[in-house]
Design a protein around this motif. Structure first.
Motif, mmCIF file in Angstrom:
data_model
loop_
_atom_site.group_PDB
_atom_site.id
_atom_site.type_symbol
_atom_site.label_atom_id
_atom_site.label_comp_id
_atom_site.label_asym_id
_atom_site.label_seq_id
_atom_site.Cartn_x
_atom_site.Cartn_y
_atom_site.Cartn_z
ATOM 1 N N VAL A 148 -2.841 5.121 -5.135
ATOM 2 C CA VAL A 148 -1.633 4.548 -5.723
ATOM 3 C C VAL A 148 -1.593 3.069 -5.353
ATOM 4 C CG1 VAL A 148 0.882 4.642 -5.748
ATOM 5 C CG2 VAL A 148 -0.423 6.752 -5.612
ATOM 6 N N ARG A 149 -1.435 2.226 -6.359
ATOM 7 C CA ARG A 149 -1.471 0.781 -6.168
ATOM 8 C C ARG A 149 -0.088 0.275 -5.752
ATOM 9 N NH1 ARG A 149 -5.673 -1.765 -9.816
ATOM 10 N NH2 ARG A 149 -4.217 -3.485 -9.867
ATOM 11 N N MET A 150 0.222 0.433 -4.459
ATOM 12 C CA MET A 150 1.504 -0.039 -3.953
ATOM 13 C C MET A 150 1.353 -0.405 -2.490
ATOM 14 S SD MET A 150 3.723 3.401 -3.164
ATOM 15 C CE MET A 150 4.092 3.840 -4.784
ATOM 16 N N SER A 151 2.409 -0.930 -1.934
ATOM 17 C CA SER A 151 2.405 -1.386 -0.551
ATOM 18 C C SER A 151 2.031 -0.264 0.417
ATOM 19 C CB SER A 151 3.789 -1.927 -0.189
ATOM 20 O OG SER A 151 3.850 -2.224 1.182
ATOM 21 N N THR A 152 1.197 -0.596 1.366
ATOM 22 C CA THR A 152 0.837 0.367 2.403
ATOM 23 C C THR A 152 1.912 0.447 3.484
ATOM 24 O OG1 THR A 152 -0.430 -1.323 3.568
ATOM 25 C CG2 THR A 152 -1.639 0.103 2.024
ATOM 26 N N ARG A 153 2.996 -0.278 3.289
ATOM 27 C CA ARG A 153 4.137 -0.213 4.222
ATOM 28 C C ARG A 153 4.720 1.199 4.258
ATOM 29 N NH1 ARG A 153 10.060 -2.030 3.046
ATOM 30 N NH2 ARG A 153 10.915 -1.922 5.128
#
Length: 118
Positions: free
Chosen positions: A46-51
Motif C-alpha cells: 500500500v502506497r502510504m505513510s509508514t507512520r
C-alpha cells in the motif's frame, strides 16, 4: 466519502475515523497514478505513510466523471474484504482521494481510500 464512511461505522457502534492529511494525500496520489497509467488495482505494498502500523486500502472505478458516494460505499460494504477494512475496529484514521480522467479510452473516476492505525 469520509463522512459516509464514518456514518456507516457509527451506525454499527464503531468510532468515526479522523481525517489524516497524510492519508488524504496518499489516496489522491494513488488515484491519479492509476488514471495516468490506465491501471486499476492494488500494488503489492500500500502506497502510504509508514507512520501507520496497520494500513488498509480500498478502491473503486466508475465510468463517468461524477461517481456517487453512497452507491460506492454500499458496494464496498457488500464485499466482505472491503467491509472488513472499513469496519476494522483498530482503524482510527482515513483519507480519501478521487481522480478523474481518461481510463481505457473513457471518461472515468477512481476512488482510493486509505485507512490507518498507529
Amino acid at each position: 466519502m469520509v463522512g459516509a464512511i464514518n456514518e456507516a461505522r457509527q451506525s454499527r457502534g464503531l468510532p468515526g475515523l479522523r481525517e489524516s492529511p497524510l492519508l488524504s494525500r496518499s489516496a489522491a496520489s494513488y488515484s491519479r497514478y492509476m488514471i495516468a497509467r490506465d491501471f486499476f488495482g492494488h500494488l503489492s505494498a500500500v502506497r502510504m505513510s509508514t507512520r501507520f502500523s496497520l494500513r488498509g486500502e480500498i478502491l473503486a472505478w466508475h465510468s463517468g466523471a461524477n461517481p456517487r458516494v453512497r452507491p460506492t460505499l454500499r458496494s464496498w460494504l457488500a464485499s466482505p474484504a472491503h467491509r472488513t477494512v472499513i469496519l476494522h475496529s483498530r482503524m482510527r484514521y482515513v483519507g480519501a482521494g478521487l481522480a478523474r480522467g481518461q481510463f481505457g479510452g473513457r471518461t472515468s473516476s477512481v476512488w482510493t481510500v486509505h485507512f490507518g492505525a498507529l
